[in-house]
Design a protein around this motif. Structure first.
Motif, PDB file in Angstrom:
ATOM      1  N   CYS A 167       0.848  -1.198   0.000  1.00 32.53           N
ATOM      2  CA  CYS A 167       0.000   0.000   0.000  1.00 32.53           C
ATOM      3  C   CYS A 167       0.879   1.243   0.000  1.00 32.53           C
ATOM      4  CB  CYS A 167      -0.939   0.007   1.203  1.00 32.53           C
ATOM      5  SG  CYS A 167      -0.112  -0.034   2.814  1.00 32.53           S
ATOM      6  N   VAL A 179      -5.801  -1.445   0.377  1.00 29.91           N
ATOM      7  CA  VAL A 179      -5.776  -0.131   1.016  1.00 29.91           C
ATOM      8  C   VAL A 179      -5.937   0.980  -0.024  1.00 29.91           C
ATOM      9  CG1 VAL A 179      -4.365   1.522   2.321  1.00 29.91           C
ATOM     10  CG2 VAL A 179      -4.420  -0.887   3.000  1.00 29.91           C
ATOM     11  N   ASN A 180      -5.201   0.880  -1.115  1.00 36.46           N
ATOM     12  CA  ASN A 180      -5.271   1.905  -2.161  1.00 36.46           C
ATOM     13  C   ASN A 180      -6.663   1.961  -2.796  1.00 36.46           C
ATOM     14  OD1 ASN A 180      -2.571   2.068  -1.575  1.00 36.46           O
ATOM     15  ND2 ASN A 180      -1.849   1.428  -3.581  1.00 36.46           N
ATOM     16  N   ASN A 203      -0.443  -6.337   5.518  1.00 40.30           N
ATOM     17  CA  ASN A 203      -0.115  -5.138   4.755  1.00 40.30           C
ATOM     18  C   ASN A 203       1.336  -4.730   4.952  1.00 40.30           C
ATOM     19  OD1 ASN A 203      -3.040  -4.054   3.930  1.00 40.30           O
ATOM     20  ND2 ASN A 203      -3.154  -4.772   6.040  1.00 40.30           N
TER      21      ASN A 203
END
Length: 286
Positions: A167, A179-180, A203
């Motif tokens: 991310c 996340v993006n 992540n």
């Protein structure tokens, strides 16, 4: 040092290449540029627009390290053409390993995937657990790992990194990673739509992943083998709530049949001296 970065125009490759140049290394980027090229010209950068399956051996002359990122890079893309994915991700990898050995390259670092473990019940998914990949993409990564390790020797050191979901911001942005993607939804639509939400995703910030590759470049004598690279195991719902705090978006939850829930334990790489500096919250704000 003279370093080859395959896939150096990609999401992670762009950041890694920039960081290597800052450190004074000469970088050769090999990339088909399917998604363009966002690297700035630099006297220490040589960009070769080519498929990894059709490289001239001379490219590997006097190269110290190869960082191999180039691949068909996610589940949906791999499903579009499984044969092509196997050809590039496995056979293409085997070919560049053989070329590197032929030209006496001493160090090979491979970007695999934390998803090779498949769906695990264990809360600590360490490198000792078995790989049970559940998609074409995951399977190609697992087999590529085995191919690379089969060439490991005292004169050809191999390190295999199994990253979590990456991310954070990159000039060559990806919006298909959790996340993006969720942050983009919040910004554009003022709403995040989740399917389920309880699924766990490990992540890693893109800059920390780049720093991991650099960590092994600086310390090529670290033990060969697999290294997990992910420092925050967070549910999709909790990621969304983090984004909500920053963007004031709404969260809508729908039913899901997606069983994919991954965790990673990265104690091994931490024990080798690596310390993360970034996190998901920073990535969201970026």
């Amino acid at each position: 040092m003279k370093i080859i970065v395959t896939g150096g125009c990609g999401y992670t490759g762009t950041i890694l290449t920039q960081e290597l140049i800052k450190l004074g290394h000469h970088v050769i980027v090999i990339d088909t540029q399917w998604f363009g090229n966002y690297l700035k010209k630099n006297k220490k950068l040589n960009i070769i627009k080519k498929d990894i399956r059709s490289l001239d051996d001379k490219i590997f002359d006097k190269v110290d390290t190869v960082v191999h990122l180039a691949n068909i890079a996610n589940d949906p893309s791999a499903i579009l053409n499984p044969d092509l994915s196997w050809d590039i991700n496995v056979l293409g990898t085997k070919k560049i390993v053989e070329q590197a050995i032929k030209k006496k390259v001493k160090h090979f670092i491979f970007a695999s995937s934390g998803s090779v473990y498949g769906v695990k019940k264990e809360k600590k998914v360490t490198e000792e657990l078995s790989c049970v990949p559940i998609s074409v993409y995951n399977k190609t990564k697992m087999i590529a790992e085995r191919v690379i390790l089969s060439f490991n020797s005292p004169t050809f050191k191999t390190h295999i990194i199994r990253p979590a979901t990456v991310c954070g911001y990159s000039p060559r942005m990806r919006l298909d990673v959790s996340v993006n993607m969720l942050t983009f939804q919040a910004l554009k639509y003022k709403k995040i739509t989740l399917f389920g939400g309880k699924q766990i995703r490990p992540n890693i910030h893109i800059l920390d992943l780049s720093r991991i590759f650099i960590h092994f470049i600086k310390k090529p004598n670290l033990p060969s083998g697999f290294y997990n690279a992910g420092f925050e195991n967070i549910s999709i719902l909790d990621i969304s709530k983090m984004i909500q705090k920053v963007t004031n978006c709404r969260i809508k939850i729908k039913a899901s049949n997606d069983p994919r829930s991954y965790r990673l334990d990265s104690s091994k790489i931490l024990s080798k001296g690596f310390k993360p500096k970034k996190n998901v919250n920073i990535a969201v704000k970026e």
